[in-house]
Design an enzyme around this catalytic site. Structure first.
Site, mmCIF file in Angstrom:
data_model
loop_
_atom_site.group_PDB
_atom_site.id
_atom_site.type_symbol
_atom_site.label_atom_id
_atom_site.label_comp_id
_atom_site.label_asym_id
_atom_site.label_seq_id
_atom_site.Cartn_x
_atom_site.Cartn_y
_atom_site.Cartn_z
ATOM 1 N N PRO A 65 -46.781 -16.976 63.941
ATOM 2 C CG PRO A 65 -48.655 -16.230 62.789
ATOM 3 C CD PRO A 65 -48.245 -17.100 63.945
ATOM 4 C CG ASN A 66 -45.274 -12.835 60.252
ATOM 5 O OD1 ASN A 66 -44.675 -13.159 59.220
ATOM 6 N ND2 ASN A 66 -46.581 -12.713 60.294
ATOM 7 N NE ARG A 106 -43.942 -8.950 62.755
ATOM 8 C CZ ARG A 106 -44.866 -9.516 63.521
ATOM 9 N NH1 ARG A 106 -44.509 -10.312 64.496
ATOM 10 N NH2 ARG A 106 -46.130 -9.283 63.300
ATOM 11 C CE1 TYR A 146 -45.317 -6.887 67.601
ATOM 12 C CE2 TYR A 146 -44.531 -6.436 65.370
ATOM 13 C CZ TYR A 146 -45.560 -6.714 66.244
ATOM 14 O OH TYR A 146 -46.851 -6.819 65.775
ATOM 15 C CG ASN A 165 -46.491 -13.610 70.844
ATOM 16 O OD1 ASN A 165 -47.532 -13.403 70.206
ATOM 17 N ND2 ASN A 165 -45.487 -12.735 70.886
ATOM 18 C CB ALA A 168 -51.449 -12.361 62.807
ATOM 19 C CD GLU A 193 -53.830 -13.144 74.650
ATOM 20 O OE1 GLU A 193 -54.536 -12.821 75.636
ATOM 21 O OE2 GLU A 193 -54.130 -12.868 73.482
ATOM 22 C CG HIS A 221 -49.921 -10.364 72.674
ATOM 23 N ND1 HIS A 221 -49.915 -11.045 71.474
ATOM 24 C CD2 HIS A 221 -51.077 -10.698 73.296
ATOM 25 C CE1 HIS A 221 -51.028 -11.753 71.380
ATOM 26 N NE2 HIS A 221 -51.743 -11.567 72.477
ATOM 27 N NE ARG A 267 -49.495 -2.931 67.175
ATOM 28 C CZ ARG A 267 -48.890 -3.982 66.607
ATOM 29 N NH1 ARG A 267 -48.639 -5.070 67.328
ATOM 30 N NH2 ARG A 267 -48.548 -3.943 65.334
HETATM 31 C C1 DQA Z 1 -47.991 -9.774 68.735
HETATM 32 C C2 DQA Z 1 -49.199 -8.873 68.505
HETATM 33 C C3 DQA Z 1 -50.025 -9.370 67.329
HETATM 34 O O1 DQA Z 1 -51.114 -8.478 67.103
HETATM 35 C C4 DQA Z 1 -49.185 -9.409 66.080
HETATM 36 O O2 DQA Z 1 -49.927 -9.949 65.011
HETATM 37 C C5 DQA Z 1 -47.907 -10.152 66.263
HETATM 38 C C6 DQA Z 1 -47.149 -9.916 67.484
HETATM 39 C C7 DQA Z 1 -47.070 -9.233 69.860
HETATM 40 O O3 DQA Z 1 -46.297 -10.013 70.394
HETATM 41 O O4 DQA Z 1 -47.115 -8.039 70.174
HETATM 42 O O5 DQA Z 1 -47.457 -10.886 65.391
HETATM 43 O O6 DQA Z 1 -48.452 -11.057 69.138
#
Ligand code: DQA
Length: 145
Positions: free
Chosen positions: A12-13, A20, A25, A77, A80, A101, A103, A110
């Site tokens: 998501p997002n 964003r 990011y 990735n 959230a 995983e 990120h 954070r």
């Molecule tokens: C994220 C880190 C997550 O905590 C966050 O909710 C994201 C992006 C990252 O790529 O840094 O959506 O996965």
């Protein structure tokens, strides 16, 4: 689709990358990252299947699909959902395909709610904190499996 294919699944997002919170990011879009990954995959003799969804169940289905089609590995990735999803944890445990995983940011530096990762507890390993380069480093890790 073959054992040369790496699924790159984004949660998501992440469709909003570039717009964003760029201070966290970065300014590259998901398409920019896909382009970088495709170029790098070519040098490794691999193929990329890059996807994004804002829906948890799609990510679960795609993890199952990665195994069904014999993908070499998954870069995930989960956004959230990383910090909330027992369903993703179980899906990773339920397949034999290795999941890495990924990120962009380093969640451990954070907010406290980002310190727990249901994905990381099931994944082969984690690469976090290197911006878009996290994906490239994860692809190198996948290639070496
Ligand atoms: C994220 C880190 C997550 O905590 C966050 O909710 C994201 C992006 C990252 O790529 O840094 O959506 O996965």
């Amino acid at each position: 689709m073959s054992d040369k294919t790496i699924f790159v699944l984004n949660g998501p997002n992440l469709n909003l990358l570039g717009l964003r919170e760029p201070e966290i990011y970065g300014s590259q879009t998901l398409d920019d990252i896909a382009g970088m990954l495709e170029d790098h995959a070519q040098t490794l003799g691999l193929d990329i299947d890059m996807r994004q969804s804002n829906h948890e169940g799609h990510l679960v289905d795609w993890l199952h699909e990665a195994q069904a089609v014999g993908a070499k590995a998954v870069l995930l990735n989960a956004g959230a959902y990383t910090h909330t999803s027992v369903a993703l944890h179980d899906a990773i445990k339920g397949i034999r395909t290795p999941v890495i995983e990924v990120h962009l940011s380093n969640p451990h530096t954070r907010e406290a709610f980002r310190h727990k990762s249901y994905v990381g507890m099931a994944a082969k390993g984690t690469i976090a904190g290197f911006g878009a380069r996290s994906y490239i480093l994860a692809l190198d890790a996948a290639a070496a499996l």
